[in-house]
Design an enzyme around this catalytic site. Structure first.
Site, mmCIF file in Angstrom:
data_model
loop_
_atom_site.group_PDB
_atom_site.id
_atom_site.type_symbol
_atom_site.label_atom_id
_atom_site.label_comp_id
_atom_site.label_asym_id
_atom_site.label_seq_id
_atom_site.Cartn_x
_atom_site.Cartn_y
_atom_site.Cartn_z
ATOM 1 N N GLN A 78 -3.028 -10.353 1.592
ATOM 2 C CA GLN A 78 -2.090 -9.261 1.315
ATOM 3 C C GLN A 78 -1.854 -8.419 2.569
ATOM 4 O O GLN A 78 -2.591 -7.476 2.852
ATOM 5 C CB GLN A 78 -2.598 -8.383 0.169
ATOM 6 C CG GLN A 78 -1.556 -7.395 -0.262
ATOM 7 C CD GLN A 78 -1.921 -6.682 -1.548
ATOM 8 O OE1 GLN A 78 -2.904 -6.975 -2.193
ATOM 9 N NE2 GLN A 78 -1.095 -5.726 -1.907
ATOM 10 N N PHE A 79 -0.808 -8.755 3.315
ATOM 11 C CA PHE A 79 -0.489 -8.050 4.553
ATOM 12 C C PHE A 79 -0.135 -6.587 4.319
ATOM 13 O O PHE A 79 -0.285 -5.762 5.209
ATOM 14 C CB PHE A 79 0.625 -8.769 5.332
ATOM 15 C CG PHE A 79 1.996 -8.581 4.763
ATOM 16 C CD1 PHE A 79 2.822 -7.573 5.220
ATOM 17 C CD2 PHE A 79 2.476 -9.426 3.760
ATOM 18 C CE1 PHE A 79 4.100 -7.392 4.702
ATOM 19 C CE2 PHE A 79 3.740 -9.260 3.241
ATOM 20 C CZ PHE A 79 4.557 -8.240 3.699
ATOM 21 N N THR A 80 0.302 -6.245 3.113
ATOM 22 C CA THR A 80 0.724 -4.868 2.843
ATOM 23 C C THR A 80 -0.439 -3.878 2.882
ATOM 24 O O THR A 80 -0.214 -2.669 2.876
ATOM 25 C CB THR A 80 1.457 -4.752 1.487
ATOM 26 O OG1 THR A 80 0.571 -5.169 0.444
ATOM 27 C CG2 THR A 80 2.722 -5.594 1.474
#
Length: 150
Positions: A78-80
């Site tokens: 999850q890059f966010t």
């Protein structure tokens, strides 16, 4: 690396109407990888995740680790988790690692967690539009950032 670890009684990931990974008792781990991350960060974080004592013992105290409850891990990239929100209302993700760096580290994390737990790690699909379902047990949610080791 940044991980959001949720103690779950069940969790699953669906991509294009197919379950890609699921666990019963264990952890849902949302993993963010940034450009500055190294193999040392990965090893340190994997040890923290597998040794985290957040499962209840016979007295109801959080004294048991994943292995003590025969728990599984659902690992989701999850890059966010590296969203920067100081300016404006649209988050910036410039600290998040590009796929050419993030994918090998994500895949290595799967391998290391499998070695440490002796179990197959359930996963999502890197970069896919994933639908995550979970029952957060407790709720217990822990955030660990490898840049804050001390």
């Amino acid at each position: 690396m940044r991980a959001v670890i949720q103690r779950v009684s069940q969790a699953s990931c669906i991509v294009e109407n197919k379950i890609t990974g699921a666990v019963a008792t264990g952890f849902l781990v949302l993993l963010g990888i940034e450009d500055a991350d190294t193999e040392d960060d990965l090893q340190w974080l994997a040890q923290k995740i597998t040794n985290l004592r957040v499962f209840g013992d016979e007295n109801g105290l959080m004294n048991k680790a994943l292995a003590d409850v025969n728990g599984g891990i659902l690992l989701i990239s999850q890059f966010t988790l590296f969203a920067q929100t100081k300016k404006g209302n649209r988050p910036s993700f410039i600290r998040a690692a590009r796929p050419e760096k993030a994918i090998p580290l994500y895949e290595k994390m799967i391998t290391v967690l499998e070695e440490l737990t002796g179990r197959k790690i359930a996963t999502g699909i890197f970069g896919a539009d994933m639908k995550i379902s979970l029952i957060n047990d407790g709720p217990v949610t822990i955030i660990i950032d490898t840049k804050n080791k001390e």
